[in-house]
Design a protein around this motif. Structure first.
Motif, PDB file in Angstrom:
ATOM      1  N   GLU A 218       1.174  -1.061   0.016  1.00 14.41           N
ATOM      2  CA  GLU A 218       0.098  -0.063  -0.083  1.00 14.41           C
ATOM      3  C   GLU A 218       1.217   1.256  -0.060  1.00 14.41           C
ATOM      4  O   GLU A 218       2.328   1.168   0.760  1.00 14.41           O
ATOM      5  CB  GLU A 218      -0.890   0.095   1.602  1.00 14.41           C
ATOM      6  N   VAL A 219       0.532   1.972  -0.505  1.00 13.56           N
ATOM      7  CA  VAL A 219       1.846   3.422  -0.611  1.00 13.56           C
ATOM      8  C   VAL A 219       1.576   4.187   0.935  1.00 13.56           C
ATOM      9  O   VAL A 219       0.235   4.197   1.236  1.00 13.56           O
ATOM     10  CB  VAL A 219       0.360   4.807  -1.661  1.00 13.56           C
ATOM     11  N   HIS A 220       2.518   4.592   0.745  1.00 12.95           N
ATOM     12  CA  HIS A 220       2.919   4.396   2.254  1.00 12.95           C
ATOM     13  C   HIS A 220       1.800   3.828   3.420  1.00 12.95           C
ATOM     14  O   HIS A 220       1.750   3.742   5.392  1.00 12.95           O
ATOM     15  CB  HIS A 220       2.733   6.317   2.991  1.00 12.95           C
ATOM     16  N   CYS A 457       8.142  17.504   8.735  1.00 12.50           N
ATOM     17  CA  CYS A 457       8.520  16.159   8.169  1.00 12.50           C
ATOM     18  C   CYS A 457       8.063  15.170   7.694  1.00 12.50           C
ATOM     19  O   CYS A 457       9.194  15.145   6.945  1.00 12.50           O
ATOM     20  CB  CYS A 457       9.861  15.511   9.758  1.00 12.50           C
ATOM     21  N   ALA A 458       7.029  14.712   7.977  1.00 10.19           N
ATOM     22  CA  ALA A 458       6.124  13.771   7.027  1.00 10.19           C
ATOM     23  C   ALA A 458       5.881  13.904   6.413  1.00 10.19           C
ATOM     24  O   ALA A 458       5.628  13.157   4.853  1.00 10.19           O
ATOM     25  CB  ALA A 458       5.106  13.385   8.469  1.00 10.19           C
ATOM     26  N   ARG A 459       4.987  15.150   6.060  1.00 13.38           N
ATOM     27  CA  ARG A 459       4.667  15.535   5.065  1.00 13.38           C
ATOM     28  C   ARG A 459       5.978  15.849   3.780  1.00 13.38           C
ATOM     29  O   ARG A 459       5.933  16.128   2.302  1.00 13.38           O
ATOM     30  CB  ARG A 459       4.586  17.135   4.934  1.00 13.38           C
ATOM     31  N   ALA A 460       6.991  16.573   4.078  1.00 16.31           N
ATOM     32  CA  ALA A 460       8.404  16.259   3.395  1.00 16.31           C
ATOM     33  C   ALA A 460       8.643  14.409   2.913  1.00 16.31           C
ATOM     34  O   ALA A 460       8.842  14.745   1.793  1.00 16.31           O
ATOM     35  CB  ALA A 460       9.830  16.932   3.910  1.00 16.31           C
ATOM     36  N   LEU A 461       8.638  13.562   3.716  1.00 16.71           N
ATOM     37  CA  LEU A 461       9.148  12.589   3.594  1.00 16.71           C
ATOM     38  C   LEU A 461       7.973  11.707   2.400  1.00 16.71           C
ATOM     39  O   LEU A 461       8.093  10.974   1.617  1.00 16.71           O
ATOM     40  CB  LEU A 461       8.968  11.885   4.732  1.00 16.71           C
ATOM     41  N   LEU A 462       6.700  11.974   2.845  1.00 19.26           N
ATOM     42  CA  LEU A 462       5.572  11.791   1.649  1.00 19.26           C
ATOM     43  C   LEU A 462       5.407  11.994   1.005  1.00 19.26           C
ATOM     44  O   LEU A 462       5.691  11.582  -0.707  1.00 19.26           O
ATOM     45  CB  LEU A 462       4.485  12.216   2.809  1.00 19.26           C
ATOM     46  N   ARG A 463       5.711  13.402   0.590  1.00 16.30           N
ATOM     47  CA  ARG A 463       5.941  13.894  -0.763  1.00 16.30           C
ATOM     48  C   ARG A 463       7.398  13.354  -2.046  1.00 16.30           C
ATOM     49  O   ARG A 463       7.519  12.947  -2.718  1.00 16.30           O
ATOM     50  CB  ARG A 463       6.614  15.339  -1.080  1.00 16.30           C
ATOM     51  N   LEU A 464       8.439  12.923  -0.957  1.00 11.96           N
ATOM     52  CA  LEU A 464       9.944  12.603  -1.391  1.00 11.96           C
ATOM     53  C   LEU A 464       9.552  10.603  -1.838  1.00 11.96           C
ATOM     54  O   LEU A 464      10.110  10.064  -2.776  1.00 11.96           O
ATOM     55  CB  LEU A 464      11.285  12.648  -0.323  1.00 11.96           C
ATOM     56  N   SER A 465       9.145  10.085  -0.993  1.00 14.85           N
ATOM     57  CA  SER A 465       8.643   8.734  -0.868  1.00 14.85           C
ATOM     58  C   SER A 465       7.104   8.270  -1.584  1.00 14.85           C
ATOM     59  O   SER A 465       7.355   7.089  -1.343  1.00 14.85           O
ATOM     60  CB  SER A 465       8.729   7.689   0.111  1.00 14.85           C
ATOM     61  N   GLY A 466       6.642   9.196  -1.759  1.00 13.56           N
ATOM     62  CA  GLY A 466       5.209   8.674  -2.230  1.00 13.56           C
ATOM     63  C   GLY A 466       5.137   8.105  -4.215  1.00 13.56           C
ATOM     64  O   GLY A 466       6.513   7.625  -4.558  1.00 13.56           O
ATOM     65  N   ASP A 467       3.932   8.378  -4.866  1.00 15.23           N
ATOM     66  CA  ASP A 467       4.168   7.731  -6.162  1.00 15.23           C
ATOM     67  C   ASP A 467       4.770   8.603  -6.461  1.00 15.23           C
ATOM     68  O   ASP A 467       3.676   9.665  -7.557  1.00 15.23           O
ATOM     69  CB  ASP A 467       2.765   7.361  -6.233  1.00 15.23           C
ATOM     70  N   ALA A 480      -2.543   9.368   3.840  1.00 15.29           N
ATOM     71  CA  ALA A 480      -1.356   9.348   4.280  1.00 15.29           C
ATOM     72  C   ALA A 480      -1.014  10.523   3.947  1.00 15.29           C
ATOM     73  O   ALA A 480      -1.193  11.620   5.065  1.00 15.29           O
ATOM     74  CB  ALA A 480      -0.443   8.582   4.134  1.00 15.29           C
ATOM     75  N   GLU A 481      -1.247  11.045   2.970  1.00 16.10           N
ATOM     76  CA  GLU A 481      -0.823  12.490   2.179  1.00 16.10           C
ATOM     77  C   GLU A 481      -2.277  13.584   2.987  1.00 16.10           C
ATOM     78  O   GLU A 481      -2.372  14.580   3.326  1.00 16.10           O
ATOM     79  CB  GLU A 481      -0.740  12.894   0.899  1.00 16.10           C
ATOM     80  N   ARG A 482      -3.514  13.352   3.111  1.00 18.54           N
ATOM     81  CA  ARG A 482      -4.415  13.887   3.317  1.00 18.54           C
ATOM     82  C   ARG A 482      -4.526  14.253   4.480  1.00 18.54           C
ATOM     83  O   ARG A 482      -4.810  14.913   5.280  1.00 18.54           O
ATOM     84  CB  ARG A 482      -6.046  12.809   2.649  1.00 18.54           C
ATOM     85  N   GLN A 483      -4.510  12.701   5.523  1.00 18.84           N
ATOM     86  CA  GLN A 483      -4.195  12.668   6.648  1.00 18.84           C
ATOM     87  C   GLN A 483      -2.899  14.123   7.262  1.00 18.84           C
ATOM     88  O   GLN A 483      -2.569  14.930   8.092  1.00 18.84           O
ATOM     89  CB  GLN A 483      -3.851  11.391   7.725  1.00 18.84           C
ATOM     90  N   ALA A 484      -2.363  14.167   6.740  1.00 18.40           N
ATOM     91  CA  ALA A 484      -0.579  15.352   6.443  1.00 18.40           C
ATOM     92  C   ALA A 484      -1.146  16.615   6.767  1.00 18.40           C
ATOM     93  O   ALA A 484      -0.863  17.290   7.087  1.00 18.40           O
ATOM     94  CB  ALA A 484       0.092  14.479   5.592  1.00 18.40           C
ATOM     95  N   ALA A 485      -2.338  16.478   5.698  1.00 13.00           N
ATOM     96  CA  ALA A 485      -2.868  17.949   5.034  1.00 13.00           C
ATOM     97  C   ALA A 485      -3.091  18.753   6.485  1.00 13.00           C
ATOM     98  O   ALA A 485      -3.638  19.544   7.237  1.00 13.00           O
ATOM     99  CB  ALA A 485      -3.451  17.908   3.651  1.00 13.00           C
ATOM    100  N   LEU A 486      -4.758  17.776   6.792  1.00 16.19           N
ATOM    101  CA  LEU A 486      -5.761  17.551   8.235  1.00 16.19           C
ATOM    102  C   LEU A 486      -4.652  18.279   9.231  1.00 16.19           C
ATOM    103  O   LEU A 486      -4.633  19.114   9.901  1.00 16.19           O
ATOM    104  CB  LEU A 486      -6.064  16.267   7.780  1.00 16.19           C
ATOM    105  N   LEU A 487      -3.830  17.569   9.534  1.00 21.99           N
ATOM    106  CA  LEU A 487      -3.015  17.434  10.420  1.00 21.99           C
ATOM    107  C   LEU A 487      -2.321  19.065  10.357  1.00 21.99           C
ATOM    108  O   LEU A 487      -2.120  19.496  11.718  1.00 21.99           O
ATOM    109  CB  LEU A 487      -2.113  16.630  10.835  1.00 21.99           C
ATOM    110  N   LEU A 488      -1.084  19.237   9.098  1.00 24.26           N
ATOM    111  CA  LEU A 488      -0.907  20.529   8.799  1.00 24.26           C
ATOM    112  C   LEU A 488      -2.138  21.929   9.686  1.00 24.26           C
ATOM    113  O   LEU A 488      -1.250  22.820   9.681  1.00 24.26           O
ATOM    114  CB  LEU A 488      -0.071  21.061   7.480  1.00 24.26           C
ATOM    115  N   ARG A 489      -3.071  21.715   8.363  1.00 22.50           N
ATOM    116  CA  ARG A 489      -4.708  22.746   8.851  1.00 22.50           C
ATOM    117  C   ARG A 489      -4.390  23.150  10.457  1.00 22.50           C
ATOM    118  O   ARG A 489      -4.779  24.021  10.574  1.00 22.50           O
ATOM    119  CB  ARG A 489      -5.495  22.207   8.347  1.00 22.50           C
ATOM    120  N   GLU A 490      -4.533  22.094  10.854  1.00 22.02           N
ATOM    121  CA  GLU A 490      -4.970  21.748  12.647  1.00 22.02           C
ATOM    122  C   GLU A 490      -4.058  22.586  13.079  1.00 22.02           C
ATOM    123  O   GLU A 490      -3.859  23.090  14.416  1.00 22.02           O
ATOM    124  CB  GLU A 490      -5.168  20.422  13.306  1.00 22.02           C
TER     125      GLU A 490
END
Length: 494
Positions: A218-220, A457-467, A480-490
């Protein structure tokens, strides 16, 4: 294989910036970088010779193993998309021609047809019928499907250039038939009778597929959702327990993508990991010997340097049972390891392995060992099950620290765990602040990097290691990318 395709492996490798050289070991070849690669850069991207999503009940697939299969031997229906390997919705499209391939949506229908299905649709011998597969134990059905599909693709004449390159690489793979144990060859002989045709060729195809098979995750995520046969990557890239590259299936394009996990200098060998880095050294060596028929002597297992020293520390035995429950508070070494990861990603530089070794050198095996990792992983799951926010955050930080010790920073599991640690740390702070509001007390910060730093850090890693093909294909962000975006907005971070 056509005579004109004999040099195609070297040609495709050269176009990717790789040079094929002679090497010791069973394969006899290796790939070195003909130019430098930056971390996160795509080294090789090619459609696999054969790939498929796992069905429920097939070993390692959804539901897991034989227990999920029907007792009467029936073959489970497809539960995942033929293109992206994602879960199928209740109502989903099929290929209008063969009616066998099923998809999660119209976009995957178009992508799969353009990538490969237009020439393999309905091809005789390209798939194993359900009636034939029903005669095979569920644990061997995935191997049967892989061998059947790879053998059919390898026998196909002509085709696009990538297919001819994969077929040429398949012809050069070593089957290791003489090294397979007698009981495995007997099992392969039984499967060959189900495959039909030339029995000797069928056993040879099973041997090749068995030791040249990539798991599609699975992706991430960590769950295996499919299998990929990519002979070009298998032929070119050798093993290291401390690899500088990783291979993954692209759900967006259907290609098999090899990416650099760190900066790779021209002339350096490009390597993949054939064994899980979070297994003890003896277990990794046993797996490599049993499946790939070689003894590992990579830098992490046998060489000098900080990573080898860290691996030796992780390999220590657990010193007795100890207390049933220990305080769920992040230890200093775990906080330091997470901080080193955050700093390396923020500054776009390699992880400081020497500093990482200093952080763990004085820790005993109760704190830093593979057994301690498994204990923290179990406790993370237990804390999440009972919604214990602060203990779950502490456990997640420890699991992240072990990932930093064992995996390259750009490994997808590091990205996913970093996101989980950030989310749980933020939840713990929110819960503590709410509980202390009546007393007008501030919530004490947890040891380690701040949730905001971990989230960035997680957002940067997700971008570098994603599809890498997802943006071009217009694919939706991963969960995972959607979860990161939601957390960063919070957290109020753009």
């Amino acid at each position: 294989m056509d005579a004109c395709d004999e040099g195609l492996v070297e040609a495709v490798a050269g176009e990717a910036g790789l040079r094929v050289v002679a090497a010791g070991g069973a394969k006899g070849t290796a790939a070195v970088a003909a130019r430098g690669f930056r971390r996160g850069e795509v080294i090789l991207a090619i459609h696999p010779l054969h790939a498929f999503a796992l069905r429920r009940g097939e070993g390692g697939g959804e539901g897991g193993g034989e227990a999920a299969a029907a007792e009467d031997g029936r073959v489970a229906r497809e539960t995942r998309c033929a293109q992206c390997f994602g879960a199928l919705p209740r109502r989903h499209p099929r290929c209008g021609r063969c009616r066998a391939a099923q998809y999660c949506g119209a976009a995957c229908v178009a992508r799969h047809w353009a990538a490969r299905h237009h020439f393999e649709c309905g091809e005789a011998g390209g798939a194993v019928g359900d009636s034939a597969a029903a005669r095979v134990k569920p644990a061997f059905r995935a191997a049967l499907r892989m061998a059947a599909g790879a053998r059919a693709a390898a026998a196909r004449a002509g085709g696009p250039r990538w297919l001819r390159a994969q077929r040429a690489a398949w012809a050069r793979l070593v089957a290791h038939r003489a090294q397979h144990p007698a009981h495995v060859l007997r099992q392969y002989g039984e499967l060959a009778r189900v495959l039909g045709g030339d029995q000797d060729a069928a056993v040879d195809a099973l041997c090749r597929a068995g030791c040249n098979n990539f798991a599609a995750l699975e992706v991430h995520g960590a769950r295996t959702v499919g299998h990929v046969c990519s002979p070009l990557a298998s032929l070119l890239l050798n093993h290291s327990c401390a690899p500088n590259a990783a291979a993954a299936y692209s759900p967006a394009s259907g290609r098999h993508v090899v990416r650099a996990l760190e900066d790779i200098a021209a002339g350096a060998e490009v390597t993949l990991a054939y064994a899980d880095a979070l297994h003890p050294r003896a277990a990794r060596r046993a797996h490599l010997r049993a499946v790939y028929f070689f003894d590992c002597a990579c830098a992490r297992c046998a060489g000098p340097g900080p990573r080898a020293a860290i691996d030796a520390l992780l390999d220590r035995a657990w010193p007795g049972d100890g207390p049933a429950e220990e305080p769920l508070v992040p230890e200093p070494w775990a906080a330091a390891a997470a901080a080193l990861l955050v700093a390396a990603v923020r500054d776009a530089r390699p992880l400081d392995d020497a500093a990482l070794l200093r952080a763990v050198a004085a820790c005993g095996p109760r704190s830093v060992s593979f057994a301690a990792y498994r204990r923290w992983l179990q406790r993370q799951d237990a804390c999440l099950a009972r919604a214990a926010h602060a203990p779950a955050a502490a456990a997640a930080l420890h699991v992240l620290a072990f990932y930093v010790l064992a995996y390259p920073p750009l490994h997808p599991l590091v990205a996913r765990q970093c996101l989980d640690a950030a989310t749980l740390a933020w939840n713990a702070l929110q819960a503590a602040a709410a509980a202390a509001a009546a007393a007008a007390a501030a919530a004490p910060p947890l040891p380690g990097p701040r949730p905001a730093d971990l989230a960035v850090c997680a957002r940067a890693l997700l971008r570098l290691s994603g599809d890498p093909d997802a943006p071009a294909a217009g694919a939706a962000p991963s969960p995972a990318e959607r979860q990161a975006a939601l957390l960063l907005r919070e957290l109020g971070i753009q």
